[in-house]
Design a protein around this motif. Structure first.
Motif, PDB file in Angstrom:
ATOM      1  N   VAL A  82      31.053  41.092  42.361  1.00 28.14           N
ATOM      2  CA  VAL A  82      30.563  42.295  41.686  1.00 28.14           C
ATOM      3  C   VAL A  82      30.224  43.376  42.703  1.00 28.14           C
ATOM      4  N   TRP A  83      29.587  43.007  43.825  1.00 31.15           N
ATOM      5  CA  TRP A  83      29.298  44.001  44.864  1.00 31.15           C
ATOM      6  C   TRP A  83      30.582  44.641  45.361  1.00 31.15           C
ATOM      7  N   GLY A  84      31.598  43.832  45.583  1.00 28.36           N
ATOM      8  CA  GLY A  84      32.877  44.365  46.041  1.00 28.36           C
ATOM      9  C   GLY A  84      33.482  45.332  45.046  1.00 28.36           C
ATOM     10  N   LEU A  85      33.398  45.000  43.764  1.00 26.13           N
ATOM     11  CA  LEU A  85      33.931  45.883  42.734  1.00 26.13           C
ATOM     12  C   LEU A  85      33.160  47.197  42.658  1.00 26.13           C
ATOM     13  N   LEU A  86      31.863  47.124  42.786  1.00 23.55           N
ATOM     14  CA  LEU A  86      31.038  48.329  42.685  1.00 23.55           C
ATOM     15  C   LEU A  86      31.168  49.231  43.906  1.00 23.55           C
ATOM     16  N   ASN A 102      41.450  53.486  42.028  1.00 23.81           N
ATOM     17  CA  ASN A 102      41.046  52.251  41.348  1.00 23.81           C
ATOM     18  C   ASN A 102      39.552  52.200  41.053  1.00 23.81           C
ATOM     19  N   ASP A 103      38.824  53.254  41.381  1.00 26.71           N
ATOM     20  CA  ASP A 103      37.374  53.273  41.220  1.00 26.71           C
ATOM     21  C   ASP A 103      36.943  52.972  39.787  1.00 26.71           C
ATOM     22  N   GLY A 104      37.526  53.668  38.818  1.00 32.02           N
ATOM     23  CA  GLY A 104      37.161  53.466  37.417  1.00 32.02           C
ATOM     24  C   GLY A 104      37.461  52.065  36.930  1.00 32.02           C
ATOM     25  N   ILE A 105      38.595  51.533  37.326  1.00 33.07           N
ATOM     26  CA  ILE A 105      38.977  50.182  36.918  1.00 33.07           C
ATOM     27  C   ILE A 105      38.031  49.152  37.526  1.00 33.07           C
ATOM     28  N   SER A 106      37.670  49.343  38.798  1.00 34.21           N
ATOM     29  CA  SER A 106      36.764  48.418  39.466  1.00 34.21           C
ATOM     30  C   SER A 106      35.387  48.422  38.812  1.00 34.21           C
ATOM     31  N   ARG A 107      34.894  49.609  38.478  1.00 36.22           N
ATOM     32  CA  ARG A 107      33.578  49.703  37.830  1.00 36.22           C
ATOM     33  C   ARG A 107      33.610  49.075  36.432  1.00 36.22           C
ATOM     34  N   HIS A 143      35.603  46.628  35.490  1.00 37.22           N
ATOM     35  CA  HIS A 143      35.653  45.190  35.707  1.00 37.22           C
ATOM     36  C   HIS A 143      34.261  44.639  36.045  1.00 37.22           C
ATOM     37  N   ALA A 144      33.519  45.335  36.902  1.00 40.23           N
ATOM     38  CA  ALA A 144      32.162  44.916  37.249  1.00 40.23           C
ATOM     39  C   ALA A 144      31.268  44.926  36.007  1.00 40.23           C
ATOM     40  N   SER A 145      31.394  45.936  35.164  1.00 43.97           N
ATOM     41  CA  SER A 145      30.593  46.018  33.934  1.00 43.97           C
ATOM     42  C   SER A 145      30.904  44.861  33.001  1.00 43.97           C
ATOM     43  N   ILE A 146      32.174  44.510  32.897  1.00 52.01           N
ATOM     44  CA  ILE A 146      32.575  43.385  32.044  1.00 52.01           C
ATOM     45  C   ILE A 146      31.969  42.086  32.561  1.00 52.01           C
ATOM     46  N   LEU A 147      32.031  41.884  33.873  1.00 51.31           N
ATOM     47  CA  LEU A 147      31.453  40.672  34.456  1.00 51.31           C
ATOM     48  C   LEU A 147      29.952  40.594  34.212  1.00 51.31           C
ATOM     49  N   MET A 148      29.246  41.708  34.420  1.00 52.24           N
ATOM     50  CA  MET A 148      27.799  41.711  34.216  1.00 52.24           C
ATOM     51  C   MET A 148      27.443  41.565  32.741  1.00 52.24           C
TER      52      MET A 148
END
Length: 107
Positions: free
Chosen positions: A74-78, A87-92, A94-99
Motif C-alpha cells: 500500500v505504501w508503494g502504491l500511495l 499511473n498515479d490515479g490507478i495506483s491510488r 488500487h491502494a483504496s481498494i486494498l484498504m
C-alpha cells in the motif's frame, strides 16, 4: 523538538482528528466508517460527544488516530515509487481498494 512541544502537537492532532471524525460521521456515516477505518460502535460514541468531552479526550498525551497503511504494498502504491505520473490515479485507486477490503474484514 522537546517533550512539551511533542505533547502539544499530539493534543492538537487529537483535537483535529476528533472534530473531523465527528463532522464526517454526522455528514455521511457510511462514508465516515470507510474513511476513518472505525467501527459502527466507535462512530456512535464519537457522534454523541459534547465539545467539552472532545476537549478532554483530545488533551490526552496519547495519539488517538493511527496509520492504517501498514504494509509495503500500500505504501508503494500511495507513493508511486518507480511509477510514472500517468499511473498515479490507478495506483491510488488500487491502494483504496486494498484498504477498503481490510476495513471490511476488520468490521
Amino acid at each position: 523538538m522537546n517533550t512539551e512541544q511533542i505533547l502539544a502537537e499530539i493534543r492538537e492532532a487529537n483535537l483535529s482528528y476528533l472534530m473531523l471524525a465527528q463532522s464526517l460521521i454526522r455528514a455521511d456515516r457510511e462514508q465516515a466508517l470507510f474513511r476513518l477505518g472505525i467501527s459502527e460502535e466507535s462512530a456512535a460514541i464519537l457522534d454523541t460527544l459534547s465539545p467539552s468531552q472532545i476537549m478532554k479526550i483530545a488533551s490526552s498525551n496519547t495519539l488517538l488516530c493511527r496509520m492504517r497503511v501498514d504494509d509495503d504494498l500500500v505504501w508503494g502504491l500511495l507513493t508511486n515509487h518507480g511509477k510514472s505520473a500517468a499511473n498515479d490515479g490507478i495506483s491510488r485507486l488500487h491502494a483504496s481498494i486494498l484498504m477498503a477490503g481490510r476495513h471490511h474484514e476488520a468490521a
